[in-house]
Scaffold this motif. Structure first.
Motif, PDB file in Angstrom:
ATOM      1  N   ALA A   1      23.487 -19.152  -5.744  1.00  0.00           N
ATOM      2  CA  ALA A   1      23.586 -17.705  -5.882  1.00  0.00           C
ATOM      3  C   ALA A   1      22.491 -17.017  -5.088  1.00  0.00           C
ATOM      4  O   ALA A   1      21.418 -17.589  -4.871  1.00  0.00           O
ATOM      5  N   ARG A   2      22.780 -15.807  -4.672  1.00  0.00           N
ATOM      6  CA  ARG A   2      21.777 -15.001  -3.981  1.00  0.00           C
ATOM      7  C   ARG A   2      21.195 -13.991  -4.953  1.00  0.00           C
ATOM      8  O   ARG A   2      21.921 -13.391  -5.759  1.00  0.00           O
ATOM      9  N   LYS A   3      19.873 -13.842  -4.919  1.00  0.00           N
ATOM     10  CA  LYS A   3      19.217 -12.835  -5.754  1.00  0.00           C
ATOM     11  C   LYS A   3      19.334 -11.470  -5.070  1.00  0.00           C
ATOM     12  O   LYS A   3      18.970 -11.314  -3.905  1.00  0.00           O
TER      13      LYS A   3
ATOM     14  N   ARG B   1      22.306 -11.480  -9.669  1.00  0.00           N
ATOM     15  CA  ARG B   1      22.612 -12.631  -8.826  1.00  0.00           C
ATOM     16  C   ARG B   1      24.080 -12.599  -8.437  1.00  0.00           C
ATOM     17  O   ARG B   1      24.929 -12.213  -9.226  1.00  0.00           O
TER      18      ARG B   1
END
Length: 205
Positions: free
Chosen positions: A151-153, A159
């Motif tokens: 996941a990308r923050k 997220r």
């Protein structure tokens, strides 16, 4: 079984997050392991045990108990044979935050042992790069039996899941994944916002 948990930095300095080395990490991890042992039905005496594989200074802690379990923290390649003996005796071996550091020069026995471990839990923060070295924050999570989730923050602490994998993705796979995601997701960033992100990233070094 393999478990990887992030350690909260305690007693860090400007020069070194862990001035006390592996011993300091052991003291930080020990209460976290105790919580895991409690859920695995270890007795209080078994949880309070202070046994080590090899030298005490190597901080390779071992706890035996529960339903024929052996929990080992910070194991290195040097104790692979000890782990094999535990497994050969019928114990389920749970490796916590291994220090195997497998590389092309590692003996085949160490690589075989590493490959035999089932990754049960992992939570890892990722510091990646997008186009123009734009800093991108992410996370890699696996909680058995679900797949590895990347996941990308996002801003605000949210997220966004961008991929899932049945096997742990290699670093090159993650590099390419985050670069392509940033290429699309950050294409509308102004030059000012890009410079701001680069400045924030540099201040964290």
């Amino acid at each position: 079984i393999k478990v990887e948990v992030p350690l909260p930095i305690t007693g860090g300095t400007e020069l070194d997050d862990w001035p006390g080395g592996i011993g300091q990490k052991y003291q930080t991890l020990r209460p976290m392991v105790a919580e895991m042992l409690k859920t695995l039905n270890f007795t209080r005496e078994e949880m309070e045990s202070k046994k080590f594989l090899g030298y005490v200074d190597d901080a390779i802690g071992i706890w035996e108990g529960g339903s024929n379990l052996a929990v080992v923290c910070f194991p290195t390649q040097e104790v692979c044979k000890d782990l094999e003996k535990l497994a050969g005796a019928g114990k389920t071996v749970i490796v916590v935050n291994s220090q195997f550091f497998i590389d092309p020069l590692s003996p085949q026995s160490s690589r075989d042992w590493e490959d035999s471990l089932e990754q049960a839990y992992e939570l890892q923060s990722l510091n990646m790069k997008g186009p123009g070295l734009l800093p991108v924050k992410g996370v890699l999570l696996r909680c058995f039996p679900t797949p590895f989730t990347v996941a990308r923050k996002l801003e605000g602490g949210d997220r966004k899941v961008i991929a899932t994998y049945e096997k742990r993705p290699a670093r090159k796979v993650l590099d390419d994944l985050f670069f392509k995601d940033s290429e699309e997701r950050d294409k509308g960033l102004s030059m000012f916002d890009r410079l701001k992100k680069l400045q924030q990233d540099a201040s964290n070094i």
